[in-house]
Scaffold this motif. Structure first.
Motif, PDB file in Angstrom:
ATOM      1  N   THR A  87     -31.460 -93.692   4.992  1.00  0.00           N
ATOM      2  CA  THR A  87     -31.562 -91.780   5.151  1.00  0.00           C
ATOM      3  C   THR A  87     -30.093 -91.410   5.524  1.00  0.00           C
ATOM      4  N   CYS A  88     -30.005 -90.213   5.062  1.00  0.00           N
ATOM      5  CA  CYS A  88     -28.503 -89.482   4.765  1.00  0.00           C
ATOM      6  C   CYS A  88     -28.803 -87.955   5.942  1.00  0.00           C
ATOM      7  N   SER A  89     -27.783 -88.172   6.474  1.00  0.00           N
ATOM      8  CA  SER A  89     -27.855 -86.729   7.504  1.00  0.00           C
ATOM      9  C   SER A  89     -26.103 -86.013   6.928  1.00  0.00           C
ATOM     10  N   ALA A  90     -26.321 -84.924   7.214  1.00  0.00           N
ATOM     11  CA  ALA A  90     -24.532 -84.366   6.834  1.00  0.00           C
ATOM     12  C   ALA A  90     -24.718 -83.743   8.129  1.00  0.00           C
ATOM     13  N   VAL A  91     -23.246 -83.734   8.720  1.00  0.00           N
ATOM     14  CA  VAL A  91     -22.137 -83.802   9.671  1.00  0.00           C
ATOM     15  C   VAL A  91     -21.662 -82.501   9.518  1.00  0.00           C
ATOM     16  N   VAL A  92     -22.633 -81.352   9.852  1.00  0.00           N
ATOM     17  CA  VAL A  92     -21.415 -79.928   9.465  1.00  0.00           C
ATOM     18  C   VAL A  92     -20.994 -79.466  10.434  1.00  0.00           C
ATOM     19  N   THR A 129     -13.990 -83.604   3.767  1.00  0.00           N
ATOM     20  CA  THR A 129     -13.029 -83.433   4.504  1.00  0.00           C
ATOM     21  C   THR A 129     -12.207 -84.465   3.516  1.00  0.00           C
ATOM     22  N   PRO A 130     -10.289 -84.233   3.921  1.00  0.00           N
ATOM     23  CA  PRO A 130      -9.479 -85.039   3.676  1.00  0.00           C
ATOM     24  C   PRO A 130      -9.568 -86.289   4.220  1.00  0.00           C
ATOM     25  N   GLN A 131     -10.003 -85.868   5.471  1.00  0.00           N
ATOM     26  CA  GLN A 131      -9.574 -88.299   6.288  1.00  0.00           C
ATOM     27  C   GLN A 131     -10.361 -88.679   5.416  1.00  0.00           C
ATOM     28  N   ALA A 174     -19.668 -86.001   6.538  1.00  0.00           N
ATOM     29  CA  ALA A 174     -18.828 -84.888   7.111  1.00  0.00           C
ATOM     30  C   ALA A 174     -18.233 -84.002   6.193  1.00  0.00           C
ATOM     31  N   PHE A 175     -18.932 -82.551   6.563  1.00  0.00           N
ATOM     32  CA  PHE A 175     -18.165 -81.604   6.004  1.00  0.00           C
ATOM     33  C   PHE A 175     -17.566 -80.238   6.956  1.00  0.00           C
TER      34      PHE A 175
END
Length: 521
Positions: free
Chosen positions: A82-87, A141-143, A175-176
Motif C-alpha cells: 500500500t502507499c501513504s502520503a506524509v503531508v 523534499t530534498p532529503q 514525504a511531501f
C-alpha cells in the motif's frame, strides 16, 4: 543528507512561476509506465540502503517481491503493498485523517490502482481522493526526493464481508511539503474519512513514522529539487538544447536549458547541475556559475517542482561537444527566440537575463548581433505581420490557436507571423500561403492598423502590422495543425470572448477608422 545550497538574496530575483513540465525524480523518464515489480523492488532497496537494520523486519515484503503474485494487488496474500502520503506543512505538522473503517487517525493512503505509474503517484492519488489536496499543492523534499521516508508493516484483520482473510500491508510512505504557507481547505471523502488533524512530529500516531520524522531534518520549507543552467557567452548569445523527438521523452522536439533533477548522492544543487552536464554534454563546463532565478515547474505527476536556475559563461563551439542526450546545441540571440519552439518560460528567462546583462565586447567571427548595429539607447523591436480578411458578408477571418501553442493557446487570432529578413508585405504573403493556403498578390494589400505592444515588463516590444487583403485566391485550410486547429469567419459584433487582446484592439481600431493603437506601455 545535507541541504542544498540556498541562493543568496543578492543574487537571486524573486520566484518566477512557469507552467511547464520537466522530468523529476518521481519519474525520470517522463513517460507513462505501469507500476512494476522492479519499480517496487527498487524503492524497497533504496529504503533499505538507508535502513539496513530493517531488512529482517521487511522479510515478508521481500518474499512477496520474489513470489508469483502482483505485489500491489489486494489479491496477493499473505500481504501486499500500500502507499501513504506524509503531508508536512510549514509548521512541521503532519496531516492525519480519521479512518472510518478502523477508527484510527492515519496519514492518507491506500492500495495502488491499475493506472498508478509509480508508488509515489499512488500516494498522491490517495491524498487527493481522501482530502482534496491536489498534487499541485505539494512538492518533494530534498532529503528524500521520490524515495520512501518509511516502510511500515502492519496487520489487517480479516473481513468476511469482503472475503479477505487476515493479512499484512507493506505501506510505502512518501514525504511531501505543502507549497503554500497555509494548508488548502480540505475536501474530505465522506465514504472513508471522518475528520482531519494536523499533528506535530512528536504526536504522529505511527511509531515507525514518528521516529523517522524526528530524525529526518525535514523542516516543512520547500526548496528547489531540480537545477538548470542559462549558459551565455557574455556577447549576447545563449546556448539552448534541442530535445529528442521520440516516444518517452518529455516535451520532445523543443529547445530548453540543460539540467535535470537532484539525486540522492548530490551534495548540493550545483553538484546536481555539474553531474547533469557531465552526463549530457561531457566537456562543457561553464564558468562563474551563479544562482539566477527560481522557477516553479510542474512534474509528470502534477507536483510543484522548484527549479534553481544558474547562470554561467561559456564561449565554445557546441559542435565540438560530445552530446549524449538530445539532438543538438546551438547559440541563439534573444531576437530570434520567437522563431523557435521553446520549453515554456525559457524565452522569458533569456530575455530577462539579456536585459539585465548587456553584451560586452565584439561578437564572435561570423556572428551578427543586431544590438551592435543600433545606436546606443535604441530598443530593438520584433515585427509581426497580420492578415485582416473580410468576406462579402463583412465577416472577419480568425484562427483558433492550438491548445499547446506556446502563445495564446485556445485563443482566436489573426493569421499572423513574424517578419523574417524580408519586406513586410512579402512576409505577409508568405505566411498566408504557409498557414492557410491562401494566394495573395502584394498589390492587393494595404496597411490598415499598427499596434505598438509590450507583452510584459522586460519583454522586447513589438510592432504588430495589420494588413487588409482586398482580394485573394483559395479557401482557408489548416496547413499548420500544431499552431492553428480551425479557421472561422466571425461577424464583428459576435466575436468570441477568447480573442488575443491586441487582435481585438486592432479590429476595434480598424472598424473605427484608426490607424494606430498602443498596449502594455
Amino acid at each position: 543528507m545535507s541541504r542544498p545550497d540556498a541562493p543568496s538574496a543578492e543574487t537571486t530575483p524573486p520566484t518566477v512561476t512557469y507552467s511547464f513540465d520537466r522530468p523529476t525524480p518521481t519519474n525520470p523518464r517522463g513517460d507513462d509506465v505501469p507500476l512494476t515489480r522492479d519499480h517496487i523492488r527498487a524503492a524497497a532497496e533504496a529504503y533499505l540502503a538507508r535502513h539496513p537494520c530493517e531488512r529482517e523486519g521487511l522479510a515478508g515484503l521481500l518474499a512477496v517481491l520474489d513470489g508469483p503474485g502482483d505485489p500491489s494487488s489486494r489479491a496477493t496474500l499473505p500481504g501486499h503493498v500500500t502507499c501513504s502520503a506524509v503531508v508536512i506543512d510549514h509548521g512541521r505538522r503532519v496531516l492525519h485523517i480519521g479512518h472510518k473503517a478502523s477508527g484510527k487517525l492515519l496519514t492518507p493512503g491506500g492500495h495502488p490502482e491499475e493506472d498508478d505509474r509509480t508508488l509515489l503517484a499512488a500516494a498522491l492519488r490517495e491524498v487527493s481522493e481522501e482530502t482534496g489536496i491536489r498534487s499541485g499543492h505539494l512538492c518533494l523534499t530534498p532529503q528524500f526526493l521520490g524515495e520512501p521516508l518509511d516502510i511500515d508493516v502492519h496487520d489487517i484483520d480479516a473481513n468476511p464481508a469482503k472475503g479477505e482473510p487476515r493479512h499484512q500491508h507493506f505501506d510505502f510512505r512518501f514525504a511531501f511539503y505543502l507549497t503554500a504557507e497555509q494548508p488548502p481547505p480540505l475536501e474530505l471523502q465522506d465514504e472513508e474519512v471522518c475528520g482531519a488533524q494536523w499533528l506535530s512530529f512528536a504526536d504522529v500516531r505511527s511509531p515507525t513514522l514518528r521516529a523517522k520524522l524526528l530524525e529526518s531534518g525535514l523542516d516543512g520549507r520547500p526548496e528547489p529539487v531540480n537545477a538548470s543552467v542559462l549558459i551565455h557567452d557574455g556577447q549576447g548569445r545563449y546556448l539552448l538544447h534541442l530535445r529528442d523527438q521520440r516516444d518517452g521523452i518529455w516535451e520532445p522536439g523543443v529547445f530548453a536549458l540543460l539540467g535535470g533533477g537532484r539525486e540522492m548522492g548530490d551534495l548540493s544543487l550545483e553538484a546536481t547541475l555539474r553531474r547533469e552536464l557531465a552526463e549530457e554534454v561531457p566537456g562543457l563546463e561553464p564558468a562563474d556559475l551563479t544562482p539566477y532565478a527560481v522557477e516553479e515547474a510542474t512534474s509528470v505527476d502534477g507536483l510543484a517542482v522548484p527549479i534553481q536556475v544558474y547562470a554561467g559563461r561559456w564561449s565554445g563551439d557546441p559542435d565540438t561537444v560530445d552530446l549524449q542526450e538530445g539532438v543538438l546545441l546551438r547559440w541563439f540571440t534573444p531576437d530570434v527566440l520567437d522563431r523557435l519552439c521553446l520549453s515554456p518560460g525559457t524565452g522569458d528567462l533569456v530575455r530577462r537575463h539579456s536585459a539585465q546583462h548587456p553584451a560586452v565586447g565584439s561578437p564572435p567571427d561570423g556572428v551578427r548581433l543586431l544590438r551592435h548595429e543600433a545606436p546606443d539607447g535604441t530598443e530593438l523591436h520584433i515585427v509581426g505581420v497580420h492578415l485582416y480578411l473580410q468576406d462579402e458578408h463583412g465577416r472577419i477571418l480568425l484562427g483558433l490557436r492550438h491548445p499547446d501553442s506556446a502563445y495564446a493557446g485556445n485563443t482566436w487570432h489573426f493569421l499572423a507571423g513574424h517578419c523574417e529578413r524580408e519586406e513586410v508585405i512579402s512576409g505577409l504573403v508568405r505566411e498566408a500561403k504557409e498557414e492557410a493556403g491562401l494566394i495573395i498578390e502584394p498589390s492587393a494589400v494595404e496597411l490598415v492598423h499598427l499596434v505598438h505592444l509590450v507583452d510584459s515588463p522586460g519583454a522586447r516590444p513589438r510592432i504588430q502590422l495589420v494588413f487588409r487583403a482586398r482580394s485573394w485566391l483559395g479557401t482557408p485550410e489548416i496547413r499548420e495543425p500544431d499552431r492553428c486547429v480551425e479557421w472561422r469567419w466571425w461577424k464583428p459584433k459576435d466575436l468570441p470572448a477568447e480573442v488575443v487582446p491586441y487582435t481585438r484592439l486592432a479590429i476595434d481600431g480598424i472598424l473605427a477608422g484608426r490607424l494606430y493603437s498602443a498596449m502594455g506601455w
